[in-house]
Design a protein around this motif. Structure first.
Motif, PDB file in Angstrom:
ATOM      1  N   SER A 120       0.451  29.434  -7.292  1.00  0.00           N
ATOM      2  CA  SER A 120       1.468  30.112  -8.100  1.00  0.00           C
ATOM      3  C   SER A 120       2.871  29.602  -7.834  1.00  0.00           C
ATOM      4  CB  SER A 120       1.421  31.624  -7.834  1.00  0.00           C
ATOM      5  OG  SER A 120       0.162  32.152  -8.181  1.00  0.00           O
ATOM      6  N   ILE A 121       3.178  29.293  -6.565  1.00  0.00           N
ATOM      7  CA  ILE A 121       4.528  28.824  -6.251  1.00  0.00           C
ATOM      8  C   ILE A 121       4.590  27.307  -6.139  1.00  0.00           C
ATOM      9  CG2 ILE A 121       5.139  30.986  -5.099  1.00  0.00           C
ATOM     10  CD1 ILE A 121       4.785  29.599  -2.434  1.00  0.00           C
ATOM     11  N   ASN A 122       3.420  26.667  -6.234  1.00  0.00           N
ATOM     12  CA  ASN A 122       3.317  25.205  -6.149  1.00  0.00           C
ATOM     13  C   ASN A 122       3.938  24.674  -4.854  1.00  0.00           C
ATOM     14  OD1 ASN A 122       2.413  22.719  -7.062  1.00  0.00           O
ATOM     15  ND2 ASN A 122       4.308  22.281  -8.196  1.00  0.00           N
ATOM     16  N   LYS A 123       3.646  25.368  -3.768  1.00  0.00           N
ATOM     17  CA  LYS A 123       4.081  24.980  -2.427  1.00  0.00           C
ATOM     18  C   LYS A 123       2.903  25.153  -1.476  1.00  0.00           C
ATOM     19  CE  LYS A 123       8.776  24.730  -2.857  1.00  0.00           C
ATOM     20  NZ  LYS A 123       9.717  23.748  -2.287  1.00  0.00           N
ATOM     21  N   GLU A 124       2.898  24.368  -0.399  1.00  0.00           N
ATOM     22  CA  GLU A 124       1.920  24.624   0.657  1.00  0.00           C
ATOM     23  C   GLU A 124       2.160  26.005   1.256  1.00  0.00           C
ATOM     24  OE1 GLU A 124       2.176  21.654   3.653  1.00  0.00           O
ATOM     25  OE2 GLU A 124       1.340  20.053   2.397  1.00  0.00           O
ATOM     26  N   VAL A 125       1.095  26.701   1.577  1.00  0.00           N
ATOM     27  CA  VAL A 125       1.172  27.960   2.308  1.00  0.00           C
ATOM     28  C   VAL A 125       0.615  27.718   3.712  1.00  0.00           C
ATOM     29  CG1 VAL A 125       0.341  30.337   2.472  1.00  0.00           C
ATOM     30  CG2 VAL A 125       1.011  29.399   0.245  1.00  0.00           C
ATOM     31  N   ARG A 126       1.416  27.990   4.721  1.00  0.00           N
ATOM     32  CA  ARG A 126       1.010  27.754   6.099  1.00  0.00           C
ATOM     33  C   ARG A 126       0.845  29.077   6.832  1.00  0.00           C
ATOM     34  NH1 ARG A 126       5.035  22.693   7.827  1.00  0.00           N
ATOM     35  NH2 ARG A 126       4.337  21.260   6.161  1.00  0.00           N
TER      36      ARG A 126
ATOM     37  N   ILE B  57      -2.644  25.521   3.270  1.00  0.00           N
ATOM     38  CA  ILE B  57      -3.301  25.654   1.969  1.00  0.00           C
ATOM     39  C   ILE B  57      -2.488  24.856   0.952  1.00  0.00           C
ATOM     40  CG2 ILE B  57      -4.036  27.239   0.156  1.00  0.00           C
ATOM     41  CD1 ILE B  57      -3.438  28.604   3.634  1.00  0.00           C
ATOM     42  N   VAL B  58      -3.103  23.869   0.366  1.00  0.00           N
ATOM     43  CA  VAL B  58      -2.423  22.951  -0.557  1.00  0.00           C
ATOM     44  C   VAL B  58      -2.567  23.483  -1.985  1.00  0.00           C
ATOM     45  CG1 VAL B  58      -2.369  20.581  -1.433  1.00  0.00           C
ATOM     46  CG2 VAL B  58      -2.887  21.018   0.982  1.00  0.00           C
ATOM     47  N   PRO B  59      -1.509  23.433  -2.796  1.00  0.00           N
ATOM     48  CA  PRO B  59      -1.605  23.914  -4.182  1.00  0.00           C
ATOM     49  C   PRO B  59      -2.696  23.178  -4.947  1.00  0.00           C
ATOM     50  CG  PRO B  59       0.673  23.473  -3.595  1.00  0.00           C
ATOM     51  CD  PRO B  59      -0.156  22.949  -2.471  1.00  0.00           C
ATOM     52  N   GLY B  60      -3.396  23.910  -5.788  1.00  0.00           N
ATOM     53  CA  GLY B  60      -4.452  23.332  -6.601  1.00  0.00           C
ATOM     54  C   GLY B  60      -3.957  22.965  -7.987  1.00  0.00           C
ATOM     55  N   GLU B  61      -4.888  22.831  -8.906  1.00  0.00           N
ATOM     56  CA  GLU B  61      -4.599  22.432 -10.284  1.00  0.00           C
ATOM     57  C   GLU B  61      -3.602  23.410 -10.926  1.00  0.00           C
ATOM     58  OE1 GLU B  61      -4.082  20.761 -13.614  1.00  0.00           O
ATOM     59  OE2 GLU B  61      -5.439  19.793 -12.164  1.00  0.00           O
ATOM     60  N   GLN B  62      -2.501  22.880 -11.459  1.00  0.00           N
ATOM     61  CA  GLN B  62      -1.429  23.709 -11.984  1.00  0.00           C
ATOM     62  C   GLN B  62      -1.666  24.163 -13.429  1.00  0.00           C
ATOM     63  OE1 GLN B  62       1.557  24.870 -10.236  1.00  0.00           O
ATOM     64  NE2 GLN B  62      -0.092  24.439  -8.789  1.00  0.00           N
ATOM     65  N   GLU B  63      -2.359  23.363 -14.221  1.00  0.00           N
ATOM     66  CA  GLU B  63      -2.503  23.684 -15.645  1.00  0.00           C
ATOM     67  C   GLU B  63      -3.183  25.039 -15.843  1.00  0.00           C
ATOM     68  OE1 GLU B  63      -4.435  21.766 -19.717  1.00  0.00           O
ATOM     69  OE2 GLU B  63      -4.278  20.559 -17.883  1.00  0.00           O
ATOM     70  N   GLU B  64      -4.274  25.267 -15.104  1.00  0.00           N
ATOM     71  CA  GLU B  64      -4.982  26.542 -15.220  1.00  0.00           C
ATOM     72  C   GLU B  64      -4.078  27.703 -14.831  1.00  0.00           C
ATOM     73  OE1 GLU B  64      -8.710  29.009 -13.202  1.00  0.00           O
ATOM     74  OE2 GLU B  64      -8.138  27.031 -12.432  1.00  0.00           O
TER      75      GLU B  64
END
Length: 480
Positions: A414-420, A454-461
């Motif tokens: 959702s934020i298009n950032k890694e979550v640590r 946690i790396v951001p996944g596919e953004q389009e969906e």
């Protein structure tokens, strides 16, 4: 089995009280918890209180229970953290009279009678409302005169716990930030704010820094808890600030603290306020550091209650397995908050296609709930970014509300950032409590270094899901 030296961290949240035994490296050895009993005050439309004597009895019982699980432990220090806007009122004999939690809104009737709200925001770092302590005091003064006449001093809940342990009344800086009586920039009680609320400065105790030894435990408290009379009592602080401490962030980092509510904060070294008054600014427990905050509201509580409905006897692992196997379309709006919205959502629910499809299952509703949480966090992230910017490609996250791996992934998407998240993130306030005890006792300890990223996944969906969520939220806003 015998353990080395450890600390006790007493954590009074909105829903429950917890007592943890924690090693200096932040690892939690044992935890005991119980629900806090609130009572409705019928003299107000929206007022709750707790009995301090009953809560103290719960705390001491939980402490003995937690200690019994680790026989032979040597407790070197004890500290406390708590919900940030709650207070306890003390009479002239030093006896606690009544406890007012953060969810007490007895001052709401007098919100419009307070002048110079912009000035209050300028000094206190938050726009005045009944959530904050000064309004709770105003409600007591106006309608509980029996208590008001006997009032000698008021304390934050964590400072009251330490008062019970030492007999010393003081108010820690991060907690003082929540009173509307504290100049956050100057780090002092403010006479102008006191005058606006009609609060006598005699009711305000001396201020104290988190991580300082405020005294030695009294003989009575030591006997009750089964501790040594040499146990140090360390000034704690707000639960959000102690949780932040557990992540060991740097200046300019952002941290998501997911508990009953979900504060999203940025750490800054100057006093920053939002001209649009969408954020709060508080003192951190780290000296010369401020916490700029937006809050997504009762997200964790929503998830917990829905688990009780849909998965009353199943584990969180079961939920995760069903989430992975089900992708049925369903969207939710459950009263989460977005900073700056003029009107909070008082209606909520789930939206799905009609007629009901066979693919709709209980995990569909949980998935929708997690998306609601993630998108609410993302909205508040945008506001903090507008106010103070954010250049790192990651955010830190901690708190029991993040136990779901699916939620952690949704937030990253959702934020298009890694979550640590650091090892032990589920007990972040307890870990932060251990770290401030280390500081007080000048103890150097190896700290857990394991970090999950946690790396951001596919953004389009997620862009499509976000648009659907916004439409769902708009529908419920129209019905409020």
């Amino acid at each position: 089995m015998k353990y080395p030296n450890a600390y006790i961290v007493i954590d009074i949240g909105t829903g429950n009280a917890r007592v943890a035994v924690v090693q200096p490296d932040g690892r939690v050895l044992s935890v005991a918890h119980a629900d806090i009993r609130y009572h409705k005050d019928e003299l107000y439309p929206d007022a709750l209180y707790f009995d301090p004597a009953a809560l103290w009895s719960q705390i001491t019982g939980l402490a003995r229970q937690a200690l019994a699980e680790v026989p032979g432990i040597k407790v070197k220090a004890i500290t406390s953290t708590s919900q940030r806007e709650g207070i306890v009122l003390i009479d002239h004999k030093g006896k606690p009279m009544i406890g007012l939690p953060n969810i007490d809104h007895r001052g709401r009737e007098w919100e419009n009678s307070i002048p110079r709200k912009n000035r209050i925001f300028q000094l206190s770092g938050r726009y005045p409302g009944s959530l904050f302590s000064a309004f709770k005091l105003a409600g007591i003064r106006e309608r509980r005169k029996d208590i008001w006449k006997r009032l000698s001093v008021f304390l934050s809940i964590s400072d009251w716990v330490e008062y019970q342990l030492t007999g010393i009344a003081k108010y820690e800086y991060s907690q003082a930030s929540e009173t509307l009586l504290f100049d956050v920039a100057k780090k002092e009680w403010n006479t102008e704010l006191m005058g606006l609320f009609g609060i006598d400065g005699k009711l305000l105790p001396p201020l104290a820094a988190s991580g300082a030894i405020c005294g030695t435990i009294t003989k009575k408290a030591a006997t009750t808890l089964g501790l040594s009379a040499t146990t140090a009592v360390v000034t704690g602080g707000g639960d959000t600030q102690l949780a932040i401490k557990s992540t060991r962030p740097y200046l300019d980092d952002m941290v998501i603290v997911s508990g009953t509510t979900t504060p999203l904060v940025k750490l800054v070294n100057t006093y920053v306020t939002d001209p649009q008054k969408r954020t709060w600014t508080s003192r951190d427990i780290e000296d010369k550091r401020f916490v700029l905050e937006a809050n997504a509201g009762v997200t964790g509580l929503n998830y917990q209650r829905l688990k009780e409905i849909f998965y009353p006897n199943e584990s969180y692992d079961t939920i995760e397995k069903e989430l992975a196997a089900n992708n049925s379309p369903c969207m939710a709006s459950l009263g989460s908050l977005v900073a700056g919205e003029k009107k909070p959502l008082t209606k909520g629910g789930f939206v799905f296609s009609a007629p009901v499809t066979h693919t709709l299952s209980r995990s569909s509703f949980v998935r929708a709930t997690l998306l609601d949480i993630a998108f609410s966090i993302a909205e508040n992230y945008k506001i903090l970014y507008e106010v103070a910017g954010h250049t790192p490609d990651y955010v830190w996250a901690c708190g029991g509300g993040l136990q779901s791996p699916t939620l952690r992934q949704y937030i990253a998407n959702s934020i298009n950032k890694e979550v640590r998240v650091r090892e032990g993130f589920e007990q972040s306030s307890a870990t932060g409590g251990a770290f401030i005890c280390n500081h007080a006792l000048q103890v150097k300890s190896a700290l857990p270094g394991k970090v999950e990223t946690i790396v951001p996944g596919e953004q389009e969906e997620f862009v499509a899901l976000y648009k659907e969520w916004k439409q769902t939220r708009a529908c419920f806003q129209q019905t409020c």
